[in-house]
Design a protein around this motif. Structure first.
Motif, PDB file in Angstrom:
ATOM      1  N   GLY A  69      -5.787  -2.962   7.272  1.00  0.00           N
ATOM      2  CA  GLY A  69      -5.793  -1.577   6.816  1.00  0.00           C
ATOM      3  C   GLY A  69      -6.075  -1.458   5.334  1.00  0.00           C
ATOM      4  N   ILE A  70      -6.378  -0.264   4.917  1.00  0.00           N
ATOM      5  CA  ILE A  70      -6.676   0.020   3.515  1.00  0.00           C
ATOM      6  C   ILE A  70      -5.443   0.633   2.857  1.00  0.00           C
ATOM      7  N   SER A  71      -5.268   0.366   1.580  1.00  0.00           N
ATOM      8  CA  SER A  71      -4.143   0.967   0.856  1.00  0.00           C
ATOM      9  C   SER A  71      -4.501   2.401   0.484  1.00  0.00           C
ATOM     10  N   LEU A  72      -3.489   3.188   0.241  1.00  0.00           N
ATOM     11  CA  LEU A  72      -3.696   4.584  -0.114  1.00  0.00           C
ATOM     12  C   LEU A  72      -4.492   4.702  -1.415  1.00  0.00           C
ATOM     13  N   THR A 100      -2.920   5.758  11.395  1.00  0.00           N
ATOM     14  CA  THR A 100      -1.579   5.186  11.482  1.00  0.00           C
ATOM     15  C   THR A 100      -1.231   4.560  10.141  1.00  0.00           C
ATOM     16  N   ARG A 101      -0.030   4.838   9.675  1.00  0.00           N
ATOM     17  CA  ARG A 101       0.498   4.178   8.469  1.00  0.00           C
ATOM     18  C   ARG A 101       1.443   3.084   8.941  1.00  0.00           C
ATOM     19  N   SER A 102       1.314   1.918   8.326  1.00  0.00           N
ATOM     20  CA  SER A 102       2.231   0.840   8.672  1.00  0.00           C
ATOM     21  C   SER A 102       2.469  -0.021   7.437  1.00  0.00           C
ATOM     22  N   VAL A 103       3.471  -0.867   7.527  1.00  0.00           N
ATOM     23  CA  VAL A 103       3.771  -1.791   6.433  1.00  0.00           C
ATOM     24  C   VAL A 103       2.721  -2.885   6.442  1.00  0.00           C
ATOM     25  N   ARG A 108       5.007  -6.519   2.009  1.00  0.00           N
ATOM     26  CA  ARG A 108       5.874  -5.578   2.722  1.00  0.00           C
ATOM     27  C   ARG A 108       6.146  -4.299   1.947  1.00  0.00           C
ATOM     28  N   ARG A 109       5.885  -4.305   0.643  1.00  0.00           N
ATOM     29  CA  ARG A 109       6.098  -3.099  -0.156  1.00  0.00           C
ATOM     30  C   ARG A 109       4.923  -2.129  -0.031  1.00  0.00           C
ATOM     31  N   ALA A 110       3.774  -2.632   0.379  1.00  0.00           N
ATOM     32  CA  ALA A 110       2.563  -1.809   0.463  1.00  0.00           C
ATOM     33  C   ALA A 110       2.423  -1.156   1.835  1.00  0.00           C
ATOM     34  N   ILE A 111       1.746  -0.023   1.832  1.00  0.00           N
ATOM     35  CA  ILE A 111       1.471   0.704   3.068  1.00  0.00           C
ATOM     36  C   ILE A 111       0.005   0.493   3.420  1.00  0.00           C
ATOM     37  N   SER A 112      -0.239   0.218   4.676  1.00  0.00           N
ATOM     38  CA  SER A 112      -1.585  -0.023   5.172  1.00  0.00           C
ATOM     39  C   SER A 112      -1.986   1.124   6.094  1.00  0.00           C
ATOM     40  N   ILE A 113      -3.186   1.653   5.900  1.00  0.00           N
ATOM     41  CA  ILE A 113      -3.666   2.778   6.706  1.00  0.00           C
ATOM     42  C   ILE A 113      -4.783   2.280   7.609  1.00  0.00           C
ATOM     43  N   VAL A 114      -4.636   2.538   8.906  1.00  0.00           N
ATOM     44  CA  VAL A 114      -5.640   2.116   9.893  1.00  0.00           C
ATOM     45  C   VAL A 114      -5.944   3.277  10.840  1.00  0.00           C
TER      46      VAL A 114
END
Length: 128
Positions: A69-72, A100-103, A108-114
């Motif tokens: 996923g890509i970061s915000l 979907t947003r996921s860790v 683990r501190r970053a959010i991944s968007i897919v």
């Protein structure tokens, strides 16, 4: 040598063939619309151009990076918008079950968007 009269004659002769090409093109598009007109496709009619652009960027990033996923922040940069605007749009698309947003698996501190699993399968079917 270029002769304008000859070009004009060629255009007049080919007008009939162009109209048949256009008719065929519209027939194909109509056929595709009928073939793919299920309830899942109707959700795209409820999205704005900018939301579709965001989905495209997320999906493109995902396919180029082995489904990561890509970061915000990276998404905001790619779209040329502020992270706050990107976050608001992502929230809207998450509510619509498109993204979907996921860790992030690496950090683990970053959010991944897919792209959601259902939509990703739909894109892959369309590409095939």
């Amino acid at each position: 040598m270029f002769e304008p009269e000859q070009l004009e004659d060629d255009v007049k002769k080919s007008n009939g063939s162009y109209s048949s090409v256009w008719r065929d093109l519209f027939r194909i598009v109509d056929s595709m619309r009928v073939h793919n007109s299920d309830s899942r496709d109707k959700r795209f009619f409820q999205l704005t151009f900018n939301q579709l652009r965001m989905i495209h960027r997320v999906y493109t990033y995902q396919t180029e990076n082995n489904n990561h996923g890509i970061s915000l922040k990276a998404l905001a940069v790619r779209l040329g918008i502020t992270p706050a605007a990107a976050s608001e749009m992502v929230d809207t698309l998450v509510k619509k079950s498109v993204l979907t947003r996921s860790v992030d698996a690496v950090d683990r501190r970053a959010i991944s968007i897919v792209v959601s699993d259902e939509l990703q399968k739909r894109f892959q079917l369309t590409e095939e």
